[in-house]
Structure formats: C-alpha cells, structure tokens
Design a protein around this motif. Sequence first.
Motif, PDB file in Angstrom:
ATOM      1  N   UNK A 189       0.838  -1.203   0.000  1.00 28.99           N
ATOM      2  CA  UNK A 189       0.000   0.000   0.000  1.00 28.99           C
ATOM      3  C   UNK A 189       0.870   1.248   0.000  1.00 28.99           C
ATOM      4  N   UNK A 190       1.940   1.223   0.773  1.00 27.86           N
ATOM      5  CA  UNK A 190       2.861   2.372   0.795  1.00 27.86           C
ATOM      6  C   UNK A 190       3.496   2.576  -0.582  1.00 27.86           C
ATOM      7  N   UNK A 191       3.904   1.481  -1.227  1.00 20.59           N
ATOM      8  CA  UNK A 191       4.467   1.571  -2.574  1.00 20.59           C
ATOM      9  C   UNK A 191       3.456   2.167  -3.546  1.00 20.59           C
ATOM     10  N   UNK A 192       2.192   1.755  -3.420  1.00 17.15           N
ATOM     11  CA  UNK A 192       1.159   2.286  -4.307  1.00 17.15           C
ATOM     12  C   UNK A 192       0.949   3.782  -4.093  1.00 17.15           C
ATOM     13  N   UNK A 193       1.058   4.233  -2.838  1.00 17.12           N
ATOM     14  CA  UNK A 193       0.890   5.663  -2.567  1.00 17.12           C
ATOM     15  C   UNK A 193       1.959   6.482  -3.273  1.00 17.12           C
ATOM     16  N   UNK A 194       3.134   5.902  -3.446  1.00 12.93           N
ATOM     17  CA  UNK A 194       4.221   6.628  -4.113  1.00 12.93           C
ATOM     18  C   UNK A 194       4.180   6.499  -5.627  1.00 12.93           C
ATOM     19  N   UNK A 195       3.657   5.377  -6.123  1.00 15.99           N
ATOM     20  CA  UNK A 195       3.761   5.089  -7.555  1.00 15.99           C
ATOM     21  C   UNK A 195       2.423   4.902  -8.264  1.00 15.99           C
ATOM     22  N   UNK A 196       1.350   4.674  -7.512  1.00 12.94           N
ATOM     23  CA  UNK A 196       0.061   4.344  -8.110  1.00 12.94           C
ATOM     24  C   UNK A 196      -0.050   2.897  -8.549  1.00 12.94           C
ATOM     25  N   UNK A 197       0.974   2.104  -8.286  1.00  9.64           N
ATOM     26  CA  UNK A 197       1.055   0.732  -8.781  1.00  9.64           C
ATOM     27  C   UNK A 197       0.661  -0.266  -7.699  1.00  9.64           C
ATOM     28  N   UNK A 198      -0.330  -1.110  -8.007  1.00 11.95           N
ATOM     29  CA  UNK A 198      -0.657  -2.225  -7.138  1.00 11.95           C
ATOM     30  C   UNK A 198       0.289  -3.388  -7.391  1.00 11.95           C
ATOM     31  N   UNK A 199       0.152  -4.456  -6.600  1.00 13.68           N
ATOM     32  CA  UNK A 199       0.998  -5.624  -6.824  1.00 13.68           C
ATOM     33  C   UNK A 199       0.461  -6.838  -6.078  1.00 13.68           C
ATOM     34  N   UNK A 200       1.079  -7.976  -6.354  1.00 16.17           N
ATOM     35  CA  UNK A 200       0.718  -9.255  -5.742  1.00 16.17           C
ATOM     36  C   UNK A 200       1.654  -9.501  -4.563  1.00 16.17           C
ATOM     37  N   UNK A 201       1.092  -9.782  -3.399  1.00 13.71           N
ATOM     38  CA  UNK A 201       1.855 -10.067  -2.182  1.00 13.71           C
ATOM     39  C   UNK A 201       1.646 -11.536  -1.832  1.00 13.71           C
ATOM     40  N   UNK A 202       2.722 -12.271  -1.649  1.00 10.99           N
ATOM     41  CA  UNK A 202       2.636 -13.716  -1.421  1.00 10.99           C
ATOM     42  C   UNK A 202       3.406 -14.084  -0.157  1.00 10.99           C
ATOM     43  N   UNK A 203       2.722 -14.717   0.800  1.00 14.05           N
ATOM     44  CA  UNK A 203       3.376 -15.162   2.024  1.00 14.05           C
ATOM     45  C   UNK A 203       3.023 -16.618   2.268  1.00 14.05           C
ATOM     46  N   UNK A 204       4.030 -17.480   2.254  1.00 17.33           N
ATOM     47  CA  UNK A 204       3.811 -18.916   2.414  1.00 17.33           C
ATOM     48  C   UNK A 204       4.070 -19.343   3.855  1.00 17.33           C
ATOM     49  N   UNK A 205       3.279 -20.300   4.338  1.00 15.83           N
ATOM     50  CA  UNK A 205       3.439 -20.784   5.705  1.00 15.83           C
ATOM     51  C   UNK A 205       4.792 -21.470   5.902  1.00 15.83           C
ATOM     52  N   UNK A 206       5.180 -22.309   4.953  1.00 13.88           N
ATOM     53  CA  UNK A 206       6.469 -23.007   5.045  1.00 13.88           C
ATOM     54  C   UNK A 206       7.606 -21.986   5.096  1.00 13.88           C
ATOM     55  N   UNK A 207       7.583 -21.010   4.188  1.00 10.07           N
ATOM     56  CA  UNK A 207       8.614 -19.965   4.164  1.00 10.07           C
ATOM     57  C   UNK A 207       8.671 -19.234   5.500  1.00 10.07           C
ATOM     58  N   UNK A 208       7.500 -18.914   6.045  1.00  8.97           N
ATOM     59  CA  UNK A 208       7.436 -18.122   7.270  1.00  8.97           C
ATOM     60  C   UNK A 208       8.050 -18.864   8.448  1.00  8.97           C
ATOM     61  N   UNK A 209       7.808 -20.175   8.531  1.00 11.06           N
ATOM     62  CA  UNK A 209       8.379 -20.938   9.634  1.00 11.06           C
ATOM     63  C   UNK A 209       9.893 -21.074   9.489  1.00 11.06           C
ATOM     64  N   UNK A 210      10.378 -21.201   8.261  1.00 13.72           N
ATOM     65  CA  UNK A 210      11.837 -21.191   8.057  1.00 13.72           C
ATOM     66  C   UNK A 210      12.416 -19.874   8.572  1.00 13.72           C
ATOM     67  N   UNK A 211      11.739 -18.761   8.275  1.00 12.84           N
ATOM     68  CA  UNK A 211      12.183 -17.457   8.761  1.00 12.84           C
ATOM     69  C   UNK A 211      12.122 -17.387  10.279  1.00 12.84           C
ATOM     70  N   UNK A 212      11.057 -17.926  10.864  1.00 10.68           N
ATOM     71  CA  UNK A 212      10.911 -17.911  12.318  1.00 10.68           C
ATOM     72  C   UNK A 212      12.014 -18.717  12.996  1.00 10.68           C
TER      73      UNK A 212
END
Length: 390
Positions: A189-212
């Motif tokens: 949303x912050x990026x869109x406020x600066x550029x007007x551009x939307x985007x796809x945000x992807x967060x995977x459970x497996x990835x998140x637990x590796x990060x945790x």
Amino acid sequence: MGALTDLRVLDVTQVLAGPYCTMLLADLGADVVKVERPGGDLIRPNPPFVDSTDEPYGGYFQSVNRGKRSLELDLGSESGRADFLSLVETADVVVENYRAGTMERFDLGYETLRERNPGLVYAAIRGFGDPRTGATDRQGQPSFDLIAQALGGVMEITGHEGGPPTKVGPGIGDLFTAALNAVGVLAAVHHRERTGEGQFVDTAMYDSIVSLCERAVYQHSYAGEPPTRQGNSHPTLFPYDAFEAADGHVVIAAFGDNHWRALCEAMDRPDLAADFSDASARLRNRDALREEIAAWTRERSCEAVTDALVGSVPCERVQDTADVFEDPHVRARDMLVEVEQPGADRPVTIAGQPIKMTATPTGPEGRAPLLDEHREELLGERAEGRAADD
C-alpha cells in the motif's frame, strides 16, 4: 479514527491465517469486508460456545473476525462474481488464503482483478506460496499449521532432549504467516501511494516458519550440524531456562555477567560468582550449574523466587491463562477485551491488540459479524434490485 481508516480490505479468507491477517488490519482501523462462501467460514461452528451451539459462532471465529463486516457470496455464480467485482472496483486490498489456482477457477485471480482496479494490492496466504513468486512442486497441496511446523523445522527443535518432536501450542504456522502478510500488505500500500502501482503479495506458511527458525538456520550453517531439542534451555546462553519451584515453575534468564552475579548473591553463593565469572565458563559447566540453581528454586515458592530476583535478574513465574486474566499489567494494557457474543447472555473476552499507537487508536472495533449481516449496506442498490426481481 484508526491509522487505516481509509483502507478497504476484501477478506476472502477462512479458518485462521487469513482471518488473523485481516483482523490485524481491522484493529488498526481498516474497513474489512469478510466475503464468505455459502454457509460461511468453515470455522463459524467451531467451539467453544458460552451456553449452547444455538450461538451463531464460537470463540474461534469471534477471536479473529472481530470488527469485520460480513457478506455471503457464491463466487461460482454469475451474480456472486458480479457482486464481488463491484466491490473490487473500490477496494484497496484483497486477501485470500485458498490453494493456488482456486481464485483463477472463479476467473477472479489477480490478473483479472487488476484489470478492474490497477492499484489493487492482492495478498495471498498459502501453505507453499504462489507460482507467481517462485514455483515449486508443493504448490496446490493443502497445508495447515501442523504441516508448516513440521516442515519448517520448529517441531524438531521444540520439546525435551530425547523426547519426540513437539508442536508449539499456538498455531504459529498460521499466526506468524498472517502477521508477515499484513506487513507485506502495508508495504505494498505504501508503494502504491508513491507510484500508483498495485501488486501481488505472497506469504507462504512453510517460508514463514523457516524465517521464524532463523536461529536453527545459522546454527546449522556455522556448526554443520542440524540443531535438535533441548527443552527450555538455550544453545548458547546460560542460565536461560525453566526451573521447578515448590508450587510451580519459574524462568530465569541470567546469562549476562551482571545478572549472574545478582543471581549468585540471591542464592548466597559467592563461590559460584567467582568460579564462573564469564559466560563461556558457565556454558561449559551448564549441567552442574543448572542443578545448583534447581536445588535453590525447588525449596522455594514461585513468589519467593521472584521476590528475590525480579528487579535485578530477569525472572518470572510460568503463568497459565487464569493467571494472565488476573494480571493487572494485562488489564492496564487492554490485552483482554470484552465483546458481545450473539445468542449468549453475557459478553466474552478475547485477546486485545498488542500494537499501541499514540495518535491513532487500535483494538477490536466490536464483535465478529453474523453471516451476511452487512449485505444491504455493502451492495446497496444491487441487492435491492435483485430482491425486487426475485
């Protein structure tokens, strides 16, 4: 007015990860519209209930769907799809947590919605992510918290030494992923406020637990051995552990030299302070030192231990939820909030919002919605016209 009062979120999620993400946004002021499948979120009938199952939903649904508005739509029907697209045109964010490809089967995938609203932020929570951000052969498989905890490594490092792998109590595979997804949404949303551009945000459970499990990752890299279970202790810090007291358990984190000296003073053991004055010596002799501390705590109540240590040594008793309910700190921080429970004769208590802000309020904006409770106000003339045709 909350910090996100001007944000409209279409919540096409169910069960825990997606609803928790959008709950965070709702608590910060966003207008979250929960778009529910026919019959509603699968978790609506899940217990516990206050009085009986005549209540329209239980505690599970109430806790993570507070402050939202509900609209029941069949996205597989022409009218349901049209209603959804009409909402997308004025939405800021769409969040969904179906398997990869599900929204595309309704012809409501990101690319379709972007045509209607180029500035749209589309966020997905899945077990194994989305092919748009990195394709793998696991995508399309169902996943739940238990799967993420098992694959991501957290179960292997949780539990007592020699015991079986153990799941962390709360559904961290869902909850941590949800929190990260909310961060991703706000960054987009912050990026869109600066550029007007939307985007796809992807967060995977497996990835998140590796990060945790970041500690396990660097331990394996540095030491060449995968870490495993060691109870409540820490691999590189001592003392940092739970200890039995006469009437419960306490935790002590005295790995700093100053904290160690204060602990030894409270135990009346100046010899331990002198003989093990540096962290490396304490770590090498952790087994013997742990027994010295354990012998001291076992002879005392939790209150006696904490009275002797709190203020000079990081130490607290291990509390259950009843203790949390009685803790004045929790009440003062608004971390227990009462909301209406439809169908019951008393309010219920849910967890509050830990994000506190000085200029904009945060916290639950009321109870969870009844199924389809907000149809008229959300669809307006479209709903009225369809009712007249019927």
